[in-house]
Write an enzyme that holds these catalytic residues in place. Structure first.
Site, PDB file in Angstrom:
ATOM      1  N   HIS A   1       1.655  13.733   3.975  1.00 30.93           N
ATOM      2  CA  HIS A   1       2.435  12.544   4.313  1.00 30.93           C
ATOM      3  C   HIS A   1       3.336  12.141   3.161  1.00 30.93           C
ATOM      4  O   HIS A   1       3.162  12.587   2.023  1.00 30.93           O
ATOM      5  CB  HIS A   1       1.520  11.373   4.689  1.00 30.93           C
TER       6      HIS A   1
ATOM      7  N   ASP B   1       4.462   8.482   1.580  1.00 32.42           N
ATOM      8  CA  ASP B   1       3.935   7.125   1.719  1.00 32.42           C
ATOM      9  C   ASP B   1       4.843   6.237   2.564  1.00 32.42           C
ATOM     10  O   ASP B   1       6.044   6.113   2.308  1.00 32.42           O
ATOM     11  CB  ASP B   1       3.723   6.488   0.331  1.00 32.42           C
TER      12      ASP B   1
ATOM     13  N   HIS C   1       2.746  14.550   0.086  1.00 35.83           N
ATOM     14  CA  HIS C   1       1.509  14.856  -0.628  1.00 35.83           C
ATOM     15  C   HIS C   1       0.309  14.808   0.307  1.00 35.83           C
ATOM     16  O   HIS C   1       0.393  14.302   1.429  1.00 35.83           O
ATOM     17  CB  HIS C   1       1.307  13.913  -1.822  1.00 35.83           C
TER      18      HIS C   1
ATOM     19  N   ARG D   1      -3.229   2.623  -6.528  1.00 37.63           N
ATOM     20  CA  ARG D   1      -1.822   2.992  -6.274  1.00 37.63           C
ATOM     21  C   ARG D   1      -0.938   1.758  -6.146  1.00 37.63           C
ATOM     22  O   ARG D   1      -1.283   0.830  -5.417  1.00 37.63           O
ATOM     23  CB  ARG D   1      -1.710   3.821  -4.988  1.00 37.63           C
TER      24      ARG D   1
END
Ligand code: SIN
Length: 282
Positions: free
Chosen positions: A104, A106, A258, A273
């Site tokens: 995906h 983000d 990623h 994150r």
């Protein structure tokens, strides 16, 4: 300040930034050098860092305003800018074993998806739990001319709901609330986007959130997306980051996707994150 960079891939895809201490405020010249570096390299790795939540947020803000994730149960109570990817939870956050274990980019399901993300590792398992990154510039460059022409002007539909309910937490995950759903209506983005700073073209589809292709029958759209995802995840486009505690990886969501990998969940994995707001893909 001149950045000291140590390439981690044979291409320009990933580089380590050796001489920046993220616990200290960075001056404007360093922030601008880092911005140039992320536009050139797509992934910057900072090792051996010891930062608290304030320092993580402060460093991230050098690159733009921060996104607050739709799913509030993963946000640190006093730091809504930080999503805790922690298999044992943290300060009351919902435990998440491997939230990003699918390819995906983000939050690509928003009209203005984030430009970048900064993932900081506090606790890592002794093995496994790597994060794989795909170079979406290189994936685009390697397409045939006919495919590049075919993709010209095509837009993919991105959405969050289907992925969120599929991810599950062992089937225990509640559905998105009406309020959360209202924050994430499906959107479309070009399948090939032009990076607003580097001017390079990158593929902008991902297995996680891309549902179909605007104007194509569902099956045909899905087949095209599956083929593009299979193409982009070939080994020559991938960098695998093996985490050490104290790593911070800053990636450019406009040119990468990623995927987290499995690990033995008897070990703690705690990652924080932050996510930097971006602009409308063109
Ligand atoms: C993410 O998908 O942002 C996190 C990846 C990871 O936990 O390795």
């Amino acid at each position: 300040m001149t950045l000291s960079l140590k390439p981690m891939t044979t291409t320009s895809f990933v580089t380590e930034v050796v001489n920046v201490d993220l616990s200290q405020p960075v001056d404007a010249a360093t922030a601008s050098a880092l911005r140039a570096a992320i536009n050139q390299h797509s992934i910057l790795v900072f090792r051996g860092q010891t930062i608290d939540n304030d320092q993580h947020v402060a460093f991230s803000r050098n690159f733009g305003d921060l996104e607050i994730h739709t799913v509030k149960q993963y946000l640190l109570p006093d730091y809504p800018e930080i999503i805790a990817l922690a298999n044992r939870g943290e300060n009351g956050t919902t435990p998440i074993d491997n939230g990003g274990a699918y390819w995906h980019t983000d939050i690509s399901y928003k009209a203005k998806p984030p430009m970048g993300s900064l993932l900081y590792s506090l606790e890592v398992p002794p093995e496994g739990g790597d994060t794989l990154y795909a170079d979406m510039y290189a994936a685009y460059d390697a397409l045939s001319d006919a495919m590049k022409e075919n993709l010209e002007g095509l837009r993919a539909v991105h959405g969050y709901e289907a992925r969120f309910s599929r991810m599950g937490e062992g089937g225990k995950r509640p559905k998105l609330s009406a309020e959360q759903l209202a924050e994430v209506p499906e959107v479309t983005h070009p399948i090939v986007r032009t990076h607003p700073e580097s001017g390079r073209k990158a593929l902008y589809v991902n297995e996680g959130f891309t549902l179909g292709v605007e104007g194509l029958p569902l099956d045909e759209g899905r087949d095209l997306l599956d083929a593009l995802n299979a193409h982009a995840t070939q080994p020559q486009f991938i960098y695998a980051h093996h985490w050490r505690a104290g790593d911070l990886v800053f990636w450019d969501n406009r040119a990468t996707m990623h995927c987290a990998t499995d690990y033995d969940t008897r070990y703690a994995r705690t990652m924080h994150r932050t996510t930097i707001q971006g602009d409308i893909p063109v």
